[in-house]
Design an enzyme around this catalytic site. Structure first.
Site, PDB file in Angstrom:
ATOM      1  N   SER A  57       0.803  -1.220   0.000  1.00  0.00           N
ATOM      2  CA  SER A  57       0.000   0.000   0.000  1.00  0.00           C
ATOM      3  C   SER A  57       0.844   1.281   0.000  1.00  0.00           C
ATOM      4  O   SER A  57       1.585   1.525  -0.937  1.00  0.00           O
ATOM      5  CB  SER A  57      -0.940  -0.060   1.201  1.00  0.00           C
ATOM      6  N   GLU A  95     -12.721   5.653   6.574  1.00  0.00           N
ATOM      7  CA  GLU A  95     -11.733   6.110   7.534  1.00  0.00           C
ATOM      8  C   GLU A  95     -11.331   7.517   7.103  1.00  0.00           C
ATOM      9  O   GLU A  95     -11.387   7.844   5.922  1.00  0.00           O
ATOM     10  CB  GLU A  95     -10.507   5.197   7.528  1.00  0.00           C
TER      11      GLU A  95
HETATM   12  C1  16G Z   1      -4.064  -0.507   7.784  1.00  0.00           C
HETATM   13  C2  16G Z   1      -5.541  -0.522   7.498  1.00  0.00           C
HETATM   14  C3  16G Z   1      -6.103   0.869   7.493  1.00  0.00           C
HETATM   15  C4  16G Z   1      -5.782   1.545   8.808  1.00  0.00           C
HETATM   16  C5  16G Z   1      -4.307   1.496   9.096  1.00  0.00           C
HETATM   17  C6  16G Z   1      -4.047   1.950  10.516  1.00  0.00           C
HETATM   18  C7  16G Z   1      -6.750  -2.039   6.072  1.00  0.00           C
HETATM   19  C8  16G Z   1      -6.913  -2.564   4.675  1.00  0.00           C
HETATM   20  N1  16G Z   1      -5.807  -1.123   6.218  1.00  0.00           N
HETATM   21  O1  16G Z   1      -3.370   0.125   6.763  1.00  0.00           O
HETATM   22  O2  16G Z   1      -7.468   0.776   7.318  1.00  0.00           O
HETATM   23  O3  16G Z   1      -6.190   2.890   8.780  1.00  0.00           O
HETATM   24  O4  16G Z   1      -3.856   0.156   9.005  1.00  0.00           O
HETATM   25  O5  16G Z   1      -2.697   1.831  10.801  1.00  0.00           O
HETATM   26  O6  16G Z   1      -7.424  -2.450   6.989  1.00  0.00           O
HETATM   27  P1  16G Z   1      -2.189   1.967  12.284  1.00  0.00           P
HETATM   28  O7  16G Z   1      -2.764   0.846  13.102  1.00  0.00           O
HETATM   29  O8  16G Z   1      -0.706   1.931  12.157  1.00  0.00           O
HETATM   30  O9  16G Z   1      -2.666   3.296  12.797  1.00  0.00           O
HETATM   31 ZN    ZN Z   2      -3.736   1.141   0.322  1.00  0.00          ZN
END
Ligand code: 16G
Ligand code: ZN
EC number: 5.4.2.3
Length: 528
Positions: free
Chosen positions: A64, A370
């Protein structure tokens, strides 16, 4: 299951000593050079999952918005959703198994999950544009074939396109054709039908600048453009021909730095948007006449979409229920606007798409986003049938509204948040409502906010409840946050351990940027 073959091939994808990984919200993600064994093993797991569900399973190779040197892998479940939580544990066990334990771990998973090993297996694979992705996806294929699974390699795809393919294949083509042309045609047809209704089709609604994060979004948008170019012209920036993936560009960069991506030529009041590296997130922005940068994030996207849907529902006079799902990161102004002005119920879940997606399935129409721009709209089967019936039965204005809703259903990716699909929905709504980007932005004013990262010895010492809005441990932390929050106006703050990095995240908002900054700082001191 030919376990000896597994052992033989596994040795060719050896696990680095001592490496321990966890299947998290984003699957597995790390430096690409350490991921070969994980890919092979996720190929194996996808076969077991496919046998278990008697369905096609997807494997997406991407990291991503992470830097180009990283990579990652995610499994996609039969209806295009994220992998079921109980299997995330299996994924973690398998990824961490020592070479000599591979056979027993595989047997263990098969037994625990009661997998019928005689069942056929089919796996579809997609990958992003990272230099490491092609080789890593070959390792996935190696894992699939060694367990006797059949596969189709789609090659380069956006993450949401792979989700779409999986969904199509498991619904006998009812959702759409499981080819890239099928995807382009389905979405473009819905978009063209929708925008036909636009009475404001002056030039200003018809062109959009898109920052593609130097990623897969550029390739796919370029291929797709031809299908809708009469209605919308897109100018691509950071299309991967010069810059590095996600470097100083893309949705994550724009959202977290609150500034335009490098390489984008912004004229005042022009609509611009950014995708992330695998095109499952989108944010919009513009420069006003004074040169100030304005970000339109996932919260405002959700608001625009919900208000449009609500108007259409009013028009057709059906009482289908609509719910909006956010996370703790949603700006307080957006939540207030949705609840108090638009009068739609709003729910908060933990961070991570699977949580939002799951909650959104409870409604006839579930809108989830989000703040970072990942989201979509889900229609229940019953709501979809009702709307399609009404589009045939009703007359005049009502029928027109029902038809629009029908096209909106087809335009949204029902399997996952999708930057291309969301972009087309947004462009259609703006055209239909005759809204400029500033008018959209003016729906409400974001509360000033600040996010900070805090490095701690062990982030797991912090645990949370109430959709991550309250800290449970360590003792005393929540009380300390409460006391700090009281010092400011319109204030709110929370802390949560990141699911993707070894840090704790702090979020604060308040009536001024100064207050938000100092509240965030004070909270991060309390965490430390
Ligand atoms: C991942 C999640 C995204 C979330 C992010 C938070 C999916 C497909 N992707 O990239 O939705 O906003 O994690 O990251 O679920 P963090 O836990 O490091 O804040
Ligand atoms: Zn992505």
């Amino acid at each position: 299951m030919d376990l000896d073959a597994v052992t033989k091939h596994s040795a060719l994808h050896a696990k680095p000593n001592g490496l321990i990984l966890q299947y998290g919200t984003a699957g597995f993600r790390m430096k690409a050079e350490h991921l070969d064994h994980v890919m092979f093993r996720m190929g194996l797991l996808a076969v077991l999952r496919s046998k278990y569900t008697k369905s096609t399973i997807g494997v997406m190779v991407t990291a991503s918005h992470n830097p180009e040197e990283d990579n990652g892998v995610k499994l996609v479940d039969p209806l295009g959703e994220m992998l079921a939580p109980s299997w995330e544990e299996h994924a973690t066990c398998l990824a961490n198994a020592e070479e000599e334990d591979m056979q027993s771990v595989l047997m263990d998973i098969s037994e625990k999950a009661a997998v019928d090993l005689q069942q056929d297996a089919f796996v579809v694979i997609g990958r992003d544009t990272r230099p490491s992705s092609q080789k890593l996806s070959q390792s996935v294929i190696d894992g699939v074939t060694v367990l006797g699974g059949q596969f189709h390699d789609y090659g380069l795809l956006t993450t949401p396109q792979l989700h779409y393919m999986v969904y199509c294949r498991n619904t006998n083509g009812q959702y759409g054709k499981a080819t890239i042309e099928g995807y382009y045609q389905k979405l473009s047809k819905a978009f063209v039908e929708l925008t036909k209704q636009a009475f404001c089709s002056g030039d200003e609604y018809r062109s959009l600048k898109v920052d593609c994060a130097n990623g897969i979004g550029a390739l796919k948008l370029r291929e797709m453009e031809y299908y809708f170019s009469q209605e919308l012209s897109v100018q691509l920036y950071n299309d991967g021909t010069k810059g590095k993936l996600n470097h100083l560009c893309g949705a994550d960069f724009v959202k977290s730095h609150q500034k335009p991506p490098q390489g984008m030529e912004m004229k005042s009041n022009e609509r611009c948007c950014s995708f992330d590296g695998d095109a499952d997130r989108i944010v919009y922005y513009y420069h006003d006449a004074d040169g100030h940068f304005h970000l339109i994030d996932g919260d405002k996207i959700a608001t625009l979409i919900s208000s449009f849907l609500k108007e259409l529902l009013l028009e057709i006079g059906e009482s289908l229920n609509i719910g909006v799902v956010q996370t703790a990161y949603a700006n307080g102004s957006s939540t207030r606007y949705l609840k108090e002005v638009m009068k739609v119920p709003v729910y908060c879940t933990k961070t991570g798409v699977k949580h939002l997606h799951h909650k959104a399935q409870e409604f006839d129409i579930g809108v989830y986003f989000e703040a970072n721009g990942h989201g979509t709209v889900l229609f229940s089967k019953a709501a979809e049938m009702k709307i399609r019936e009404l589009a045939k039965e009703l007359e005049d204005k009502k029928r027109k509204a029902a038809k629009m809703l029908e096209n909106v259903i087809d335009l949204f990716n029902q399997a996952a948040g999708d930057a291309i699909s969301d972009m087309l929905v947004i462009e259609a709504i703006l055209a239909l409502k005759g809204l400029t980007v500033q008018q959209w932005d003016a729906l409400y004013t974001d509360l000033p906010n600040r996010q900070l990262k805090v490095k701690v010895a062990d982030r797991q010492l912090i645990s949370t409840t109430d959709a991550e809005r309250q800290a449970v441990t360590p003792p005393g932390l929540q009380e300390a946050i409460n006391d700090l929050v009281k010092k400011y106006e319109l204030s709110r703050a929370f802390v949560r351990p990141s699911g993707t990095e070894d840090i704790v995240r702090v979020y604060a908002e308040a009536d001024s940027q100064e207050s938000a900054d100092s509240l965030a700082y004070e909270v991060s001191v309390a965490v430390f």
